[in-house]
Design a protein around this motif. Structure first.
Motif, PDB file in Angstrom:
ATOM      1  N   ALA A 266     -10.222  46.490   4.562  1.00  8.70           N
ATOM      2  CA  ALA A 266     -11.020  47.092   5.633  1.00  8.70           C
ATOM      3  C   ALA A 266     -12.495  46.754   5.483  1.00  8.70           C
ATOM      4  CB  ALA A 266     -10.816  48.600   5.636  1.00  8.70           C
ATOM      5  N   ASP A 267     -12.972  46.736   4.240  1.00  9.15           N
ATOM      6  CA  ASP A 267     -14.383  46.402   4.002  1.00  9.15           C
ATOM      7  C   ASP A 267     -14.686  44.964   4.403  1.00  9.15           C
ATOM      8  OD1 ASP A 267     -14.965  48.904   3.089  1.00  9.15           O
ATOM      9  OD2 ASP A 267     -14.745  48.399   0.959  1.00  9.15           O
ATOM     10  N   GLU A 268     -13.781  44.041   4.046  1.00 11.09           N
ATOM     11  CA  GLU A 268     -13.996  42.644   4.421  1.00 11.09           C
ATOM     12  C   GLU A 268     -13.888  42.478   5.930  1.00 11.09           C
ATOM     13  OE1 GLU A 268     -12.598  38.082   3.240  1.00 11.09           O
ATOM     14  OE2 GLU A 268     -11.251  39.778   2.824  1.00 11.09           O
ATOM     15  N   ASP A 269     -12.948  43.209   6.569  1.00  9.15           N
ATOM     16  CA  ASP A 269     -12.835  43.188   8.029  1.00  9.15           C
ATOM     17  C   ASP A 269     -14.167  43.575   8.681  1.00  9.15           C
ATOM     18  OD1 ASP A 269     -10.351  42.237   8.680  1.00  9.15           O
ATOM     19  OD2 ASP A 269      -9.449  44.190   9.090  1.00  9.15           O
ATOM     20  N   LYS A 270     -14.787  44.630   8.159  1.00  9.46           N
ATOM     21  CA  LYS A 270     -16.050  45.102   8.724  1.00  9.46           C
ATOM     22  C   LYS A 270     -17.134  44.037   8.626  1.00  9.46           C
ATOM     23  CE  LYS A 270     -19.406  48.879   8.418  1.00  9.46           C
ATOM     24  NZ  LYS A 270     -19.794  50.114   7.683  1.00  9.46           N
ATOM     25  N   VAL A 271     -17.197  43.376   7.488  1.00 10.90           N
ATOM     26  CA  VAL A 271     -18.200  42.322   7.280  1.00 10.90           C
ATOM     27  C   VAL A 271     -17.960  41.159   8.240  1.00 10.90           C
ATOM     28  CG1 VAL A 271     -19.037  40.574   5.664  1.00 10.90           C
ATOM     29  CG2 VAL A 271     -18.649  42.920   4.877  1.00 10.90           C
ATOM     30  N   LEU A 272     -16.704  40.736   8.362  1.00 13.40           N
ATOM     31  CA  LEU A 272     -16.378  39.599   9.229  1.00 13.40           C
ATOM     32  C   LEU A 272     -16.598  39.936  10.703  1.00 13.40           C
ATOM     33  CD1 LEU A 272     -13.156  38.395   7.385  1.00 13.40           C
ATOM     34  CD2 LEU A 272     -15.313  37.133   7.559  1.00 13.40           C
ATOM     35  N   LYS A 273     -16.284  41.170  11.069  1.00 12.96           N
ATOM     36  CA  LYS A 273     -16.489  41.613  12.453  1.00 12.96           C
ATOM     37  C   LYS A 273     -17.968  41.560  12.826  1.00 12.96           C
ATOM     38  CE  LYS A 273     -14.685  45.281  15.440  1.00 12.96           C
ATOM     39  NZ  LYS A 273     -13.971  46.582  15.446  1.00 12.96           N
ATOM     40  N   GLU A 274     -18.815  42.043  11.939  1.00 12.63           N
ATOM     41  CA  GLU A 274     -20.259  42.006  12.179  1.00 12.63           C
ATOM     42  C   GLU A 274     -20.776  40.571  12.196  1.00 12.63           C
ATOM     43  OE1 GLU A 274     -22.066  44.488   9.256  1.00 12.63           O
ATOM     44  OE2 GLU A 274     -21.330  46.359  10.160  1.00 12.63           O
ATOM     45  N   LYS A 275     -20.201  39.743  11.331  1.00  8.77           N
ATOM     46  CA  LYS A 275     -20.608  38.335  11.290  1.00  8.77           C
ATOM     47  C   LYS A 275     -20.318  37.655  12.623  1.00  8.77           C
ATOM     48  CE  LYS A 275     -19.849  34.016   8.736  1.00  8.77           C
ATOM     49  NZ  LYS A 275     -19.075  33.356   7.642  1.00  8.77           N
ATOM     50  N   LEU A 276     -19.134  37.929  13.196  1.00  6.27           N
ATOM     51  CA  LEU A 276     -18.784  37.339  14.493  1.00  6.27           C
ATOM     52  C   LEU A 276     -19.709  37.846  15.589  1.00  6.27           C
ATOM     53  CD1 LEU A 276     -16.951  35.652  16.331  1.00  6.27           C
ATOM     54  CD2 LEU A 276     -15.403  37.621  16.479  1.00  6.27           C
ATOM     55  N   PHE A 277     -19.954  39.151  15.619  1.00  5.21           N
ATOM     56  CA  PHE A 277     -20.794  39.727  16.674  1.00  5.21           C
ATOM     57  C   PHE A 277     -22.201  39.142  16.644  1.00  5.21           C
ATOM     58  CE2 PHE A 277     -23.723  42.946  18.336  1.00  5.21           C
ATOM     59  CZ  PHE A 277     -23.174  43.143  19.603  1.00  5.21           C
ATOM     60  N   ASN A 278     -22.688  38.841  15.458  1.00  6.17           N
ATOM     61  CA  ASN A 278     -24.066  38.340  15.313  1.00  6.17           C
ATOM     62  C   ASN A 278     -24.149  36.816  15.252  1.00  6.17           C
ATOM     63  OD1 ASN A 278     -25.459  40.925  15.158  1.00  6.17           O
ATOM     64  ND2 ASN A 278     -24.433  41.186  13.186  1.00  6.17           N
ATOM     65  N   ASP A 279     -23.015  36.139  15.395  1.00  5.12           N
ATOM     66  CA  ASP A 279     -22.989  34.676  15.307  1.00  5.12           C
ATOM     67  C   ASP A 279     -23.646  34.065  16.543  1.00  5.12           C
ATOM     68  OD1 ASP A 279     -21.885  31.897  15.709  1.00  5.12           O
ATOM     69  OD2 ASP A 279     -20.948  32.353  13.783  1.00  5.12           O
ATOM     70  N   THR A 280     -24.769  33.390  16.352  1.00  6.96           N
ATOM     71  CA  THR A 280     -25.523  32.826  17.475  1.00  6.96           C
ATOM     72  C   THR A 280     -24.709  31.802  18.249  1.00  6.96           C
ATOM     73  OG1 THR A 280     -27.568  33.116  16.222  1.00  6.96           O
ATOM     74  CG2 THR A 280     -27.655  31.656  18.120  1.00  6.96           C
ATOM     75  N   LYS A 281     -23.981  30.967  17.529  1.00  9.53           N
ATOM     76  CA  LYS A 281     -23.170  29.929  18.171  1.00  9.53           C
ATOM     77  C   LYS A 281     -22.095  30.554  19.053  1.00  9.53           C
ATOM     78  CE  LYS A 281     -19.309  27.085  17.773  1.00  9.53           C
ATOM     79  NZ  LYS A 281     -17.886  27.416  17.611  1.00  9.53           N
ATOM     80  N   CYS A 282     -21.371  31.554  18.528  1.00 10.62           N
ATOM     81  CA  CYS A 282     -20.298  32.189  19.298  1.00 10.62           C
ATOM     82  C   CYS A 282     -20.843  32.937  20.512  1.00 10.62           C
ATOM     83  CB  CYS A 282     -19.497  33.141  18.402  1.00 10.62           C
ATOM     84  SG  CYS A 282     -18.525  32.305  17.140  1.00 10.62           S
ATOM     85  N   ARG A 283     -21.964  33.605  20.337  1.00  9.77           N
ATOM     86  CA  ARG A 283     -22.565  34.347  21.452  1.00  9.77           C
ATOM     87  C   ARG A 283     -22.987  33.397  22.574  1.00  9.77           C
ATOM     88  NH1 ARG A 283     -24.383  39.692  19.735  1.00  9.77           N
ATOM     89  NH2 ARG A 283     -26.067  39.675  21.259  1.00  9.77           N
ATOM     90  N   SER A 284     -23.628  32.287  22.201  1.00 14.72           N
ATOM     91  CA  SER A 284     -24.061  31.336  23.236  1.00 14.72           C
ATOM     92  C   SER A 284     -22.858  30.684  23.911  1.00 14.72           C
ATOM     93  CB  SER A 284     -24.975  30.274  22.621  1.00 14.72           C
ATOM     94  OG  SER A 284     -24.299  29.503  21.659  1.00 14.72           O
ATOM     95  N   GLU A 285     -21.811  30.423  23.128  1.00 17.39           N
ATOM     96  CA  GLU A 285     -20.586  29.834  23.672  1.00 17.39           C
ATOM     97  C   GLU A 285     -19.979  30.752  24.735  1.00 17.39           C
ATOM     98  OE1 GLU A 285     -16.281  28.481  21.768  1.00 17.39           O
ATOM     99  OE2 GLU A 285     -18.012  28.704  20.452  1.00 17.39           O
ATOM    100  N   LEU A 286     -19.912  32.047  24.436  1.00 21.23           N
ATOM    101  CA  LEU A 286     -19.343  33.002  25.391  1.00 21.23           C
ATOM    102  C   LEU A 286     -20.240  33.185  26.607  1.00 21.23           C
ATOM    103  CD1 LEU A 286     -17.106  34.939  26.150  1.00 21.23           C
ATOM    104  CD2 LEU A 286     -18.166  36.690  24.721  1.00 21.23           C
ATOM    105  N   LEU A 287     -21.544  33.207  26.391  1.00 22.67           N
ATOM    106  CA  LEU A 287     -22.464  33.383  27.520  1.00 22.67           C
ATOM    107  C   LEU A 287     -22.348  32.230  28.519  1.00 22.67           C
ATOM    108  CD1 LEU A 287     -25.631  34.735  25.680  1.00 22.67           C
ATOM    109  CD2 LEU A 287     -24.083  36.005  27.186  1.00 22.67           C
ATOM    110  N   MET A 288     -22.121  31.013  28.029  1.00 20.98           N
ATOM    111  CA  MET A 288     -21.900  29.872  28.931  1.00 20.98           C
ATOM    112  C   MET A 288     -20.688  30.115  29.833  1.00 20.98           C
ATOM    113  SD  MET A 288     -22.368  26.542  26.505  1.00 20.98           S
ATOM    114  CE  MET A 288     -23.692  26.427  25.310  1.00 20.98           C
TER     115      MET A 288
END
Length: 443
Positions: A266-288
């Motif tokens: 669960a702790d690693e899940d939380k870290v990875l979830k936050e990493k995805l939410f804050n990932d600049t590349k993924c955010r820009s990809e979705l915004l496109m």
């Protein structure tokens, strides 16, 4: 005339489908229940008519014919489904709508298939009620028997575990990474901003589609699962992604862009979830893709009706987290099925942006026609309600072969190694169920 019978002894939709399915039977199943998405599962049996589009048939003609059939049968109802159509549009169908030259598809899977169904069963996971509309009294009694007995499908002796004789990806790892670099060249040249690239894994051996669907539905959780039995093929999809939902005049799409593996705790899940939410590349990809989908909706929606109620949201699935957006709009009066499909299909999340150029690049780089993968599976009710998935996490079985595609969106700052690994994360449930440890060990 509908004569729906309601029973409150709830059963497993797949268990009923397993016992009743014939050629052209369709199961649309949810095992992710909430009030807004995934409330219903549907079973469609014995179509009154079948509408098939072969690979060489004209997509525009087929779509216009299907659209006229939908309009001809329009009938208001407050119930979620009052008879109607169920089936799919393949990705190939969408390529043809864009008039892009593509590779011929010689598989047994049609370019598009829809049946018209008056025999159907609707499972309401919220109220725990089942709505049955069957013309055969014998079939009705069998359904009741299955549900009341609460049979567990794991006890069926017909299930056979897969025997895999060989597995072959259609790309070597370095070939796939080279294609990513080519896409980045196109981005640098200004031809495209993002392209969804996929690879295919083909398995030879002996496969039981019932066993594979049963395992995958228990392994993957989502609101848009599907199992279609065709005369010479089976399509199994455990998609987490909504392509189109329509209720009244409102249409909704929920593109996925951005994926990261689940953790071991669960702790690693939380870290990875936050990493995805804050990932600049993924955010820009979705915004496109959000911008692309808003523009698609603008072709059929009322001015100023298009909204993005959820721009960036992390959703949890069995082996990955996804970054998701929600876009909705109010369609113009008089809009037909053909208008909606031509405006929005195929979904932007699995092509890229701009859509036409992305489709051309996909056809250039990918080695095989995608077929039903990244097409859409769903239903169109007589009251013009619709639900369609994006056919990702989708396995096709034909004779002694089974195959699936996995891919991801490529943008300028994509890392070739990480993009390749992402395809393996997405394919992990298939590899595990098919027993292909050599690919899991590479993750």
């Amino acid at each position: 005339m509908l004569k729906i019978q309601v029973i409150s002894d709830f059963g497993e939709p797949f268990c009923v489908f397993f016992n009743l399915k014939e050629d052209f039977s369709v199961l649309l199943e949810s095992n992710l229940y909430n009030k807004s998405y995934g409330r219903y599962s549907f079973l469609f049996l014995r179509p009154k008519e079948v509408f098939i589009c072969h690979d060489h048939d004209d997509s525009f003609e087929y779509l216009e014919k299907l659209s006229k059939e939908v309009s001809k049968r329009r009938k208001d109802s407050d119930f979620i489904f009052n008879g109607g159509f169920a089936g799919y549009f393949s990705y190939n169908f969408g390529v043809d709508l864009y008039k892009v030259e593509r590779k011929r598809d010689f598989s047994c899977v049609y370019k598009a298939f829809f049946g018209y169904y008056e025999d159907f069963i609707v499972f309401d996971h919220l109220s725990k009620e089942i709505y049955i509309n069957l013309s055969s009294k014998k079939a009705l009694e069998k359904v009741k028997e299955i549900i009341w007995a609460q049979k567990d499908c794991t006890q069926y002796k017909d299930f056979e575990k897969p025997v895999v004789l060989s597995v072959l990806p259609n790309f070597e790892k370095e070939e796939y990474k080279k294609c990513i670099k080519r896409i980045k060249d196109y981005i640098y040249e200004g031809d495209v901003y993002q392209v969804n690239l996929s690879q295919r894994f083909v398995f030879k051996g002996k496969f039981d589609p019932d066993y594979l669907y049963f395992c995958l539905r228990n392994r993957n959780f989502g609101a848009y699962h599907a199992y279609i039995k065709l005369p010479n093929a089976s399509i199994i999809s455990t998609s987490p992604e909504l392509f189109l939902r329509k209720r009244g005049s409102e249409i909704i799409t929920k593109p996925i862009k951005g994926t990261i593996r689940r953790g071991e705790s669960a702790d690693e899940d939380k870290v990875l979830k936050e990493k995805l939410f804050n990932d600049t590349k993924c955010r820009s990809e979705l915004l496109m893709i959000v911008d692309l989908e808003r523009n698609d909706f603008a072709k059929v929606c009322r001015p100023r009706s298009i909204e993005v109620p959820k721009l960036l949201e992390v959703e949890s699935y069995s082996s990955v987290f996804h970054l998701v957006s929600t876009i909705k709009g109010e369609i113009n009066s008089g809009v037909m099925l053909s208008d909606i499909i031509k405006a929005t299909f195929p979904g932007g999340s699995i092509t890229g942006a701009p859509k036409l150029n992305a489709i051309k690049i996909i056809e250039e780089l990918e080695k095989d026609p995608r077929g039903v993968y990244t097409g859409s599976i769903g239903y169109i009710a007589n009251n013009f309600n619709m639900d369609f998935n994006i056919a990702i996490r989708t396995l096709v079985l034909e004779g002694e072969s089974s195959y699936f595609n996995v891919g991801g969106g490529i943008v300028w700052d994509s890392d070739e190694e990480e993009e390749y690994k992402e395809t393996l994360y997405k394919g992990k449930p298939f590899f595990e169920i098919l027993g292909c440890r050599e690919f899991i060990e590479n993750i």
